[in-house]
Write a protein that holds these residues in place. Structure first.
Motif, PDB file in Angstrom:
ATOM      1  N   GLN A 125       0.835  -1.210   0.000  1.00 38.88           N
ATOM      2  CA  GLN A 125       0.000   0.000   0.000  1.00 38.88           C
ATOM      3  C   GLN A 125       0.864   1.252   0.000  1.00 38.88           C
ATOM      4  O   GLN A 125       0.597   2.203  -0.743  1.00 38.88           O
ATOM      5  CB  GLN A 125      -0.925  -0.008   1.221  1.00 38.88           C
ATOM      6  N   THR A 126       1.897   1.274   0.817  1.00 41.31           N
ATOM      7  CA  THR A 126       2.768   2.452   0.889  1.00 41.31           C
ATOM      8  C   THR A 126       3.466   2.705  -0.437  1.00 41.31           C
ATOM      9  O   THR A 126       3.538   3.849  -0.910  1.00 41.31           O
ATOM     10  CB  THR A 126       3.809   2.266   2.006  1.00 41.31           C
ATOM     11  N   ILE A 127       3.978   1.653  -1.054  1.00 45.07           N
ATOM     12  CA  ILE A 127       4.660   1.805  -2.341  1.00 45.07           C
ATOM     13  C   ILE A 127       3.696   2.299  -3.415  1.00 45.07           C
ATOM     14  O   ILE A 127       4.050   3.164  -4.239  1.00 45.07           O
ATOM     15  CB  ILE A 127       5.308   0.467  -2.756  1.00 45.07           C
ATOM     16  N   SER A 128       2.474   1.772  -3.418  1.00 41.79           N
ATOM     17  CA  SER A 128       1.503   2.169  -4.446  1.00 41.79           C
ATOM     18  C   SER A 128       0.956   3.574  -4.216  1.00 41.79           C
ATOM     19  O   SER A 128       0.511   4.229  -5.157  1.00 41.79           O
ATOM     20  CB  SER A 128       0.337   1.171  -4.485  1.00 41.79           C
ATOM     21  N   TYR A 129       0.991   4.069  -2.966  1.00 46.04           N
ATOM     22  CA  TYR A 129       0.511   5.426  -2.690  1.00 46.04           C
ATOM     23  C   TYR A 129       1.486   6.498  -3.158  1.00 46.04           C
ATOM     24  O   TYR A 129       1.078   7.607  -3.522  1.00 46.04           O
ATOM     25  CB  TYR A 129       0.302   5.639  -1.177  1.00 46.04           C
ATOM     26  N   LEU A 130       2.781   6.202  -3.118  1.00 47.35           N
ATOM     27  CA  LEU A 130       3.807   7.227  -3.284  1.00 47.35           C
ATOM     28  C   LEU A 130       3.669   8.077  -4.546  1.00 47.35           C
ATOM     29  O   LEU A 130       3.784   9.308  -4.473  1.00 47.35           O
ATOM     30  CB  LEU A 130       5.200   6.592  -3.228  1.00 47.35           C
ATOM     31  N   ALA A 176       0.379   5.977 -11.364  1.00 50.29           N
ATOM     32  CA  ALA A 176       0.278   7.191 -10.550  1.00 50.29           C
ATOM     33  C   ALA A 176      -0.917   7.179  -9.607  1.00 50.29           C
ATOM     34  O   ALA A 176      -0.862   7.795  -8.540  1.00 50.29           O
ATOM     35  CB  ALA A 176       0.190   8.412 -11.463  1.00 50.29           C
ATOM     36  N   GLY A 177      -2.001   6.485  -9.966  1.00 49.05           N
ATOM     37  CA  GLY A 177      -3.219   6.642  -9.177  1.00 49.05           C
ATOM     38  C   GLY A 177      -3.809   5.398  -8.566  1.00 49.05           C
ATOM     39  O   GLY A 177      -4.783   5.495  -7.821  1.00 49.05           O
ATOM     40  N   VAL A 178      -3.237   4.220  -8.853  1.00 54.10           N
ATOM     41  CA  VAL A 178      -3.889   2.995  -8.395  1.00 54.10           C
ATOM     42  C   VAL A 178      -3.895   2.886  -6.872  1.00 54.10           C
ATOM     43  O   VAL A 178      -4.890   2.451  -6.273  1.00 54.10           O
ATOM     44  CB  VAL A 178      -3.217   1.760  -9.038  1.00 54.10           C
ATOM     45  N   GLY A 179      -2.799   3.263  -6.227  1.00 52.27           N
ATOM     46  CA  GLY A 179      -2.730   3.141  -4.776  1.00 52.27           C
ATOM     47  C   GLY A 179      -3.673   4.088  -4.066  1.00 52.27           C
ATOM     48  O   GLY A 179      -4.422   3.693  -3.160  1.00 52.27           O
ATOM     49  N   TRP A 180      -3.650   5.348  -4.481  1.00 53.78           N
ATOM     50  CA  TRP A 180      -4.516   6.339  -3.842  1.00 53.78           C
ATOM     51  C   TRP A 180      -5.982   6.046  -4.123  1.00 53.78           C
ATOM     52  O   TRP A 180      -6.829   6.194  -3.238  1.00 53.78           O
ATOM     53  CB  TRP A 180      -4.147   7.728  -4.349  1.00 53.78           C
ATOM     54  N   GLY A 181      -6.288   5.603  -5.333  1.00 57.56           N
ATOM     55  CA  GLY A 181      -7.674   5.301  -5.668  1.00 57.56           C
ATOM     56  C   GLY A 181      -8.228   4.097  -4.930  1.00 57.56           C
ATOM     57  O   GLY A 181      -9.450   3.961  -4.787  1.00 57.56           O
ATOM     58  N   SER A 182      -7.340   3.220  -4.456  1.00 56.13           N
ATOM     59  CA  SER A 182      -7.818   2.017  -3.772  1.00 56.13           C
ATOM     60  C   SER A 182      -8.237   2.279  -2.330  1.00 56.13           C
ATOM     61  O   SER A 182      -8.866   1.415  -1.712  1.00 56.13           O
ATOM     62  CB  SER A 182      -6.721   0.941  -3.790  1.00 56.13           C
ATOM     63  N   ILE A 183      -7.918   3.456  -1.794  1.00 50.80           N
ATOM     64  CA  ILE A 183      -8.221   3.736  -0.380  1.00 50.80           C
ATOM     65  C   ILE A 183      -9.715   3.629  -0.112  1.00 50.80           C
ATOM     66  O   ILE A 183     -10.153   3.003   0.858  1.00 50.80           O
ATOM     67  CB  ILE A 183      -7.701   5.134   0.006  1.00 50.80           C
TER      68      ILE A 183
END
Length: 325
Positions: free
Chosen positions: A136-141, A196-203
């Motif tokens: 999650q941290t890596i995908s958010y960055l 660019a957006g997959v991690g943040w969008g998954s929240i």
């Protein structure tokens, strides 16, 4: 019969009673405001910012119907009716920009929109909490970096002397101009958008998953349901209201496919497939054709609004309890 018709006397209106009822409603409303004054105080700054930047600029939409001159101002410029829209639809470049915008938007809805959902579903099946948090941290960055920085990273990796071409050279192949070839532009665009957006969008989808009743999974396990059956019959239906709301919130921006991303990734060799409505508007604004640029922006906004109404209607057909209104 005539006497029977007048057997019931007409109810007389009492103006004072209606006035007292109105005053009672006003007092109740004022009491509600005073009881929530701190919440209202928190709400007002955001409301004023939204009003200032979202509604006040709508004053300039009349430029789309005027022959705008900077020295004469918005009010002083003469009205030209729909001339700007006629020039827009018959002029050079608009059709190509509209086609590219629709193609890129459809590709993003087909690949970028489901990506956060898939990531949330995959990480939800991971039992190791530490591994899940690392992913999650890596995908958010990447979300916290602007597209200027992200595009610079892509050009560094995919350029003529970038890391990818260096690796290809070590394998004995010729280097590839990844960002200069039109047939590769859409693939790089979609993959970089997912990155660019997959991690943040998954929240928000993780939040939807946490709201599913765990007893449903326990009952399904007792009934002998496999992991795939639990995913298909419990997890996805539990996420569906959130997915539909996110789709409705995004569909209004159907013709806004990411100006920052495309403006920083497009090159002269890929302009024929990367030129979108936003870059078309920018070119007209820079050439001081404000009427044509405003007409193009207004067309994009109205199209998105109509598409939002149509999509909300379709969602209501699927489930009348869903939708934005």
């Amino acid at each position: 019969m005539a006497n029977a018709a007048h057997a019931w006397p007409e109810r007389k209106r009492n103006p004072s009673a209606g006035r007292r009822k109105t005053e009672s409603k006003l007092r109740s409303l004022w009491r509600s405001y005073t009881n929530n004054k701190f919440l209202i105080a928190l709400f007002l700054p955001g409301f004023f910012i939204f009003f200032l930047f979202a509604y006040v600029p709508m004053y300039g939409l009349q430029i789309a119907f005027k022959d705008f001159h900077v020295l004469e101002g918005v009010w002083g410029s003469p009205w030209v009716g729909l001339d700007n829209f006629e020039r827009l639809f018959t002029g050079h470049g608009f059709t190509d920009a509209l086609r590219n915008t629709i193609v890129i938007s459809l590709l993003k809805y087909a690949f970028t929109f489901p990506a956060p959902i898939i990531l949330a579903l995959m990480l939800n099946e991971v039992r190791s909490v530490l591994f899940r948090r690392i992913i999650q941290t890596i995908s958010y960055l990447p979300h916290f970096f602007s597209w200027v920085i992200l595009a610079s990273i892509l050009f560094s990796f995919l350029g003529m002397y970038g890391a990818v071409n260096q690796l290809i050279g070590l394998l004995g192949f010729e280097p590839v101009l990844w960002l200069q070839q039109p047939d590769k532009f859409y693939g790089i665009l979609i993959l970089s958008d997912i990155w660019a957006g997959v991690g943040w969008g998954s929240i928000i989808y993780f939040a939807a998953l946490s709201g599913i009743d765990p007893t449903l999974y326990e009952a399904a396990i007792v009934d002998g349901a496999s992991r795939w059956q639990r995913l298909w019959h419990i997890t996805i239906p539990g996420m569906m209201p959130t997915i539909l709301i996110m789709l409705l919130l995004n569909i209004g921006h159907f013709l806004s496919v990411g100006f920052d991303q495309i403006y920083n990734l497009i090159t002269p060799m890929t302009s024929n497939v990367g030129d979108i409505l936003d870059t078309y508007v920018l070119r007209n604004m820079l050439s001081m054709d404000y009427g044509l640029g405003t007409a193009a922006g207004l067309f994009s906004s109205v199209f998105g609004l109509l598409l939002l109404f149509a999509t909300n209607w379709l969602v209501k057909l699927y489930d009348r309890d869903q939708g934005l209104w």
